[in-house]
Design a protein around this motif. Structure first.
Motif, PDB file in Angstrom:
ATOM      1  N   GLU A   1     -13.623 -60.509  -3.001  1.00  0.00           N
ATOM      2  CA  GLU A   1     -13.326 -59.087  -3.140  1.00  0.00           C
ATOM      3  C   GLU A   1     -14.048 -58.493  -4.345  1.00  0.00           C
ATOM      4  N   LEU A   2     -14.368 -57.215  -4.217  1.00  0.00           N
ATOM      5  CA  LEU A   2     -15.010 -56.499  -5.313  1.00  0.00           C
ATOM      6  C   LEU A   2     -13.992 -56.225  -6.411  1.00  0.00           C
ATOM      7  N   VAL A   3     -14.366 -56.518  -7.635  1.00  0.00           N
ATOM      8  CA  VAL A   3     -13.501 -56.270  -8.781  1.00  0.00           C
ATOM      9  C   VAL A   3     -13.946 -55.021  -9.533  1.00  0.00           C
ATOM     10  N   ALA A   4     -15.239 -54.956  -9.837  1.00  0.00           N
ATOM     11  CA  ALA A   4     -15.748 -53.833 -10.616  1.00  0.00           C
ATOM     12  C   ALA A   4     -17.235 -53.685 -10.359  1.00  0.00           C
TER      13      ALA A   4
ATOM     14  N   SER B   1     -21.855 -44.984 -14.558  1.00  0.00           N
ATOM     15  CA  SER B   1     -20.807 -44.887 -13.547  1.00  0.00           C
ATOM     16  C   SER B   1     -20.186 -46.256 -13.318  1.00  0.00           C
ATOM     17  N   THR B   2     -18.872 -46.283 -13.307  1.00  0.00           N
ATOM     18  CA  THR B   2     -18.157 -47.526 -13.050  1.00  0.00           C
ATOM     19  C   THR B   2     -17.074 -47.290 -12.002  1.00  0.00           C
ATOM     20  N   ALA B   3     -16.675 -48.365 -11.371  1.00  0.00           N
ATOM     21  CA  ALA B   3     -15.595 -48.299 -10.387  1.00  0.00           C
ATOM     22  C   ALA B   3     -14.848 -49.620 -10.420  1.00  0.00           C
ATOM     23  N   TYR B   4     -13.560 -49.551 -10.110  1.00  0.00           N
ATOM     24  CA  TYR B   4     -12.707 -50.733 -10.197  1.00  0.00           C
ATOM     25  C   TYR B   4     -11.792 -50.850  -8.990  1.00  0.00           C
ATOM     26  N   ALA B   5     -11.459 -52.079  -8.653  1.00  0.00           N
ATOM     27  CA  ALA B   5     -10.409 -52.304  -7.684  1.00  0.00           C
ATOM     28  C   ALA B   5      -9.089 -51.824  -8.281  1.00  0.00           C
ATOM     29  N   ASP B   6      -8.222 -51.325  -7.420  1.00  0.00           N
ATOM     30  CA  ASP B   6      -6.938 -50.815  -7.908  1.00  0.00           C
ATOM     31  C   ASP B   6      -6.167 -51.892  -8.676  1.00  0.00           C
ATOM     32  N   SER B   7      -6.312 -53.122  -8.246  1.00  0.00           N
ATOM     33  CA  SER B   7      -5.536 -54.209  -8.842  1.00  0.00           C
ATOM     34  C   SER B   7      -5.926 -54.503 -10.292  1.00  0.00           C
ATOM     35  N   VAL B   8      -7.092 -54.035 -10.734  1.00  0.00           N
ATOM     36  CA  VAL B   8      -7.528 -54.338 -12.099  1.00  0.00           C
ATOM     37  C   VAL B   8      -7.715 -53.089 -12.959  1.00  0.00           C
ATOM     38  N   LYS B   9      -7.534 -51.920 -12.386  1.00  0.00           N
ATOM     39  CA  LYS B   9      -7.710 -50.679 -13.152  1.00  0.00           C
ATOM     40  C   LYS B   9      -6.797 -50.659 -14.368  1.00  0.00           C
ATOM     41  N   GLY B  10      -7.374 -50.274 -15.492  1.00  0.00           N
ATOM     42  CA  GLY B  10      -6.608 -50.208 -16.736  1.00  0.00           C
ATOM     43  C   GLY B  10      -6.529 -51.540 -17.465  1.00  0.00           C
TER      44      GLY B  10
ATOM     45  N   MET C   1     -11.547 -58.749 -19.542  1.00  0.00           N
ATOM     46  CA  MET C   1     -10.322 -58.846 -18.770  1.00  0.00           C
ATOM     47  C   MET C   1      -9.148 -58.991 -19.723  1.00  0.00           C
ATOM     48  N   ASN C   2      -8.269 -58.008 -19.695  1.00  0.00           N
ATOM     49  CA  ASN C   2      -7.078 -58.016 -20.545  1.00  0.00           C
ATOM     50  C   ASN C   2      -5.826 -58.076 -19.694  1.00  0.00           C
ATOM     51  N   SER C   3      -4.722 -58.405 -20.329  1.00  0.00           N
ATOM     52  CA  SER C   3      -3.424 -58.465 -19.630  1.00  0.00           C
ATOM     53  C   SER C   3      -3.533 -59.258 -18.338  1.00  0.00           C
ATOM     54  N   LEU C   4      -4.118 -60.415 -18.437  1.00  0.00           N
ATOM     55  CA  LEU C   4      -4.360 -61.225 -17.240  1.00  0.00           C
ATOM     56  C   LEU C   4      -3.061 -61.679 -16.600  1.00  0.00           C
TER      57      LEU C   4
END
Length: 116
Positions: free
Chosen positions: A46-49, A57-66, A83-86
């Motif tokens: 799956e695409l993460v970012a 321009s950047t984009a993120y999967a909802d599961s990793v946003k923020g 990667m924070n708050s793993l």
């Protein structure tokens, strides 16, 4: 010869942080969009970012946003994933990918394991 070499994976406790790096060579890095993907055991990749060629321009999967941040340094031909708050569900092999039109290149991946 095109190469993408990921590094920075490892074992971390839930709530911890890791920074993945991907070193590119053999192609004009600055004109390629770069992405991080992941594949967990038994699941599809799956695409993460994703980050555009110039980094604007950047984009993120909802599961990793923020929690995750993708960045790149075109002077060094490097792309990063902070990667924070793993979480345990972030456990996967992480791959970097370079893409431009119909061309794409993949790295071999780096394993991230998050313990609960």
């Amino acid at each position: 010869q095109v190469q993408l070499v990921e590094s920075g994976g490892g074992l971390v406790q839930a709530g911890g942080s890791l920074r993945l790096s991907c070193a590119a060579s053999g192609f004009i890095f600055s004109i390629y969009a770069m992405s991080w993907y992941r594949q967990a055991p038994g699941k599809e990749r799956e695409l993460v970012a994703r980050i555009s060629s110039a980094g604007g321009s950047t984009a993120y999967a909802d599961s990793v946003k923020g929690r995750f941040t993708i960045s790149r340094d075109n002077a060094k031909d490097m792309v990063y994933l902070q990667m924070n708050s793993l979480k345990p569900e972030d456990t996967a092999v992480y791959y970097c990918k370079a893409a431009r039109g119909v061309l794409d290149y993949w790295g071999q991946g780096t394993l991230v394991t998050v313990s609960s």
